[in-house]
Motif scaffolding. Sequence first.
Motif, mmCIF file in Angstrom:
data_model
loop_
_atom_site.group_PDB
_atom_site.id
_atom_site.type_symbol
_atom_site.label_atom_id
_atom_site.label_comp_id
_atom_site.label_asym_id
_atom_site.label_seq_id
_atom_site.Cartn_x
_atom_site.Cartn_y
_atom_site.Cartn_z
ATOM 1 N N MET A 137 44.152 43.591 34.533
ATOM 2 C CA MET A 137 43.253 42.486 34.216
ATOM 3 C C MET A 137 42.448 42.771 32.948
ATOM 4 S SD MET A 137 40.381 40.534 36.524
ATOM 5 C CE MET A 137 39.131 41.833 36.499
ATOM 6 N N VAL A 138 41.881 43.979 32.828
ATOM 7 C CA VAL A 138 41.046 44.247 31.656
ATOM 8 C C VAL A 138 41.871 44.335 30.379
ATOM 9 C CG1 VAL A 138 39.186 45.314 32.993
ATOM 10 C CG2 VAL A 138 40.994 46.770 32.020
ATOM 11 N N VAL A 139 43.135 44.773 30.487
ATOM 12 C CA VAL A 139 44.014 44.755 29.305
ATOM 13 C C VAL A 139 44.176 43.326 28.804
ATOM 14 C CG1 VAL A 139 46.399 45.085 28.515
ATOM 15 C CG2 VAL A 139 45.278 46.875 29.840
ATOM 16 N N ALA A 140 44.356 42.372 29.726
ATOM 17 C CA ALA A 140 44.530 40.965 29.349
ATOM 18 C C ALA A 140 43.241 40.355 28.822
ATOM 19 C CB ALA A 140 45.044 40.167 30.547
ATOM 20 N N LEU A 141 42.101 40.779 29.343
ATOM 21 C CA LEU A 141 40.830 40.146 28.984
ATOM 22 C C LEU A 141 40.188 40.716 27.721
ATOM 23 C CD1 LEU A 141 39.039 39.602 32.419
ATOM 24 C CD2 LEU A 141 40.619 38.106 31.193
ATOM 25 N N ILE A 154 36.537 35.494 37.646
ATOM 26 C CA ILE A 154 36.881 35.303 39.059
ATOM 27 C C ILE A 154 38.375 35.548 39.185
ATOM 28 C CG2 ILE A 154 36.945 33.712 41.019
ATOM 29 C CD1 ILE A 154 34.628 32.185 39.718
ATOM 30 N N VAL A 155 38.768 36.509 40.010
ATOM 31 C CA VAL A 155 40.177 36.881 40.123
ATOM 32 C C VAL A 155 40.640 36.837 41.576
ATOM 33 C CG1 VAL A 155 39.557 39.349 40.171
ATOM 34 C CG2 VAL A 155 41.911 38.676 39.628
ATOM 35 N N SER A 156 41.843 36.317 41.767
ATOM 36 C CA SER A 156 42.542 36.413 43.060
ATOM 37 C C SER A 156 43.827 37.179 42.800
ATOM 38 C CB SER A 156 42.860 35.024 43.616
ATOM 39 O OG SER A 156 41.674 34.320 43.920
ATOM 40 N N SER A 255 45.720 35.761 39.505
ATOM 41 C CA SER A 255 45.226 34.501 38.951
ATOM 42 C C SER A 255 43.784 34.747 38.519
ATOM 43 C CB SER A 255 45.282 33.393 40.002
ATOM 44 O OG SER A 255 44.680 32.218 39.511
ATOM 45 N N VAL A 256 43.530 34.643 37.214
ATOM 46 C CA VAL A 256 42.226 35.012 36.668
ATOM 47 C C VAL A 256 41.569 33.794 36.016
ATOM 48 C CG1 VAL A 256 40.970 36.625 35.197
ATOM 49 C CG2 VAL A 256 43.173 37.306 36.178
ATOM 50 N N TYR A 257 40.363 33.492 36.440
ATOM 51 C CA TYR A 257 39.547 32.456 35.801
ATOM 52 C C TYR A 257 38.439 33.141 35.023
ATOM 53 C CZ TYR A 257 35.970 28.899 35.110
ATOM 54 O OH TYR A 257 35.024 28.061 34.545
ATOM 55 N N ILE A 258 38.278 32.768 33.756
ATOM 56 C CA ILE A 258 37.229 33.350 32.940
ATOM 57 C C ILE A 258 36.413 32.245 32.268
ATOM 58 C CG2 ILE A 258 38.458 35.488 32.463
ATOM 59 C CD1 ILE A 258 39.136 34.338 29.670
ATOM 60 N N PHE A 318 38.798 29.168 31.177
ATOM 61 C CA PHE A 318 40.247 29.302 30.995
ATOM 62 C C PHE A 318 40.846 29.980 32.227
ATOM 63 C CE2 PHE A 318 38.767 28.795 26.706
ATOM 64 C CZ PHE A 318 39.785 28.094 26.059
ATOM 65 N N HIS A 319 42.100 29.656 32.495
ATOM 66 C CA HIS A 319 42.856 30.263 33.590
ATOM 67 C C HIS A 319 44.038 31.029 33.009
ATOM 68 C CE1 HIS A 319 40.812 27.784 36.716
ATOM 69 N NE2 HIS A 319 40.701 26.931 35.711
ATOM 70 N N LEU A 320 44.307 32.231 33.571
ATOM 71 C CA LEU A 320 45.434 33.056 33.137
ATOM 72 C C LEU A 320 46.177 33.584 34.354
ATOM 73 C CD1 LEU A 320 42.639 34.014 31.420
ATOM 74 C CD2 LEU A 320 44.349 35.209 30.085
ATOM 75 N N TRP A 321 47.464 33.850 34.170
ATOM 76 C CA TRP A 321 48.299 34.498 35.190
ATOM 77 C C TRP A 321 48.735 35.836 34.609
ATOM 78 C CZ3 TRP A 321 49.358 34.322 40.141
ATOM 79 C CH2 TRP A 321 50.550 34.830 40.648
ATOM 80 N N VAL A 322 48.400 36.942 35.304
ATOM 81 C CA VAL A 322 48.588 38.293 34.762
ATOM 82 C C VAL A 322 49.445 39.110 35.732
ATOM 83 C CG1 VAL A 322 47.413 40.378 33.952
ATOM 84 C CG2 VAL A 322 46.310 38.137 33.682
#
Length: 351
Positions: A137-141, A154-156, A255-258, A318-322
């Motif tokens: 997650m932190v690599v993506a963010l 917010i991550v699931s 599933s990450v919401y930022i 924004f929403h991302l899939w990681v």
Amino acid sequence: MFETKGLNIAVVGATGAVGQQMLKTLENRNLPIKNLTLLSSARSAGTKVLFKGMEIEVQEAKPESFEGIDIALFSAGGNISKLFAPEAVKRGAIVIDNTSAYRMDQNVPLVVPEVNEEDLKNHNGIIANPNCSTIQMVVALEPIRKQFGLNKVIVSTYQAVSGAGAAAISELKEQSRAILEGEEAKPAILPVKGDKHHYQIAFNVIPQIDKFQENGYTFEEMKMINETKKIMHMPDLPVSATCVRLPVETGHSESVYIEIGQSGASVPDIQGLLKEADGIILQDDPANQVYPMPQAAVGKNEVFVGRIRKDLDEEKGFHLWVVSDNLLKGAAWNSVQIAESLLKLGLVDIK
């Protein structure tokens, strides 16, 4: 096979799932190795492991095992790390620990090289490898945070059973076989081997990873929350996590919401940042059904990101899939990558 000049490396937990991945990763990288020492519990001592075509016998880990070691990669459980990491440091080794034993110790850097490599300069002999779900997650963010700021996460998670060890993989396979043959599934490990109840993972989803804490979050969820803040040096960043176990063998999905700090950013802006970032592969073409999946990430070191969408109500949302291989970037590769960073930064000497 080994270099005449190089590092003396030890792998603690060499016969385990992550230890085996560490050895494969060391085989595939160019880290100069002069000597390789494989260590384990007394139970696994004597096992022979192949490394670059050579058989190496696994030895029982003892304090004196770390004499002359430059870097010790630990992945044998928190109790082993607490017992032997100080002994290794006392003998001059730098410990890269893949357990939760030292992650939140304020004197121990918690490192993902793409995010906070410079923290390695402040180590006191022990460096902690973060939780697998936190790492990807932190690599993506991080590229997004550097460009636009970061106000909320917010991550699931959708986590593979390999994160719970080899026995959990076997349980998934055995339960799947039993159900397909009309037999009863017999859960004995998941969600947590030492907890009161066990539930079927085959053809099921379990919303519990690790034990529940008094605040209603699981230990895994609290790891993600606290580790993200520490790695990013953002102690006041709002982070929330829900961690779920799926019947997938290897590869965690999230599933990450930022919410970012600046207005006006677009999906193409975010895509452009991630496309150029180290350690990330952008797979984001919904019109052609291109998006990350764990099956395709297995065996790869990178973090895969897709399904990038602007929130429909929140201007900065924004929403991302990681997705990433939890045994590689989530454990073995990040550990070896830290060792490579130590060498690159001149924090360990080749002899």
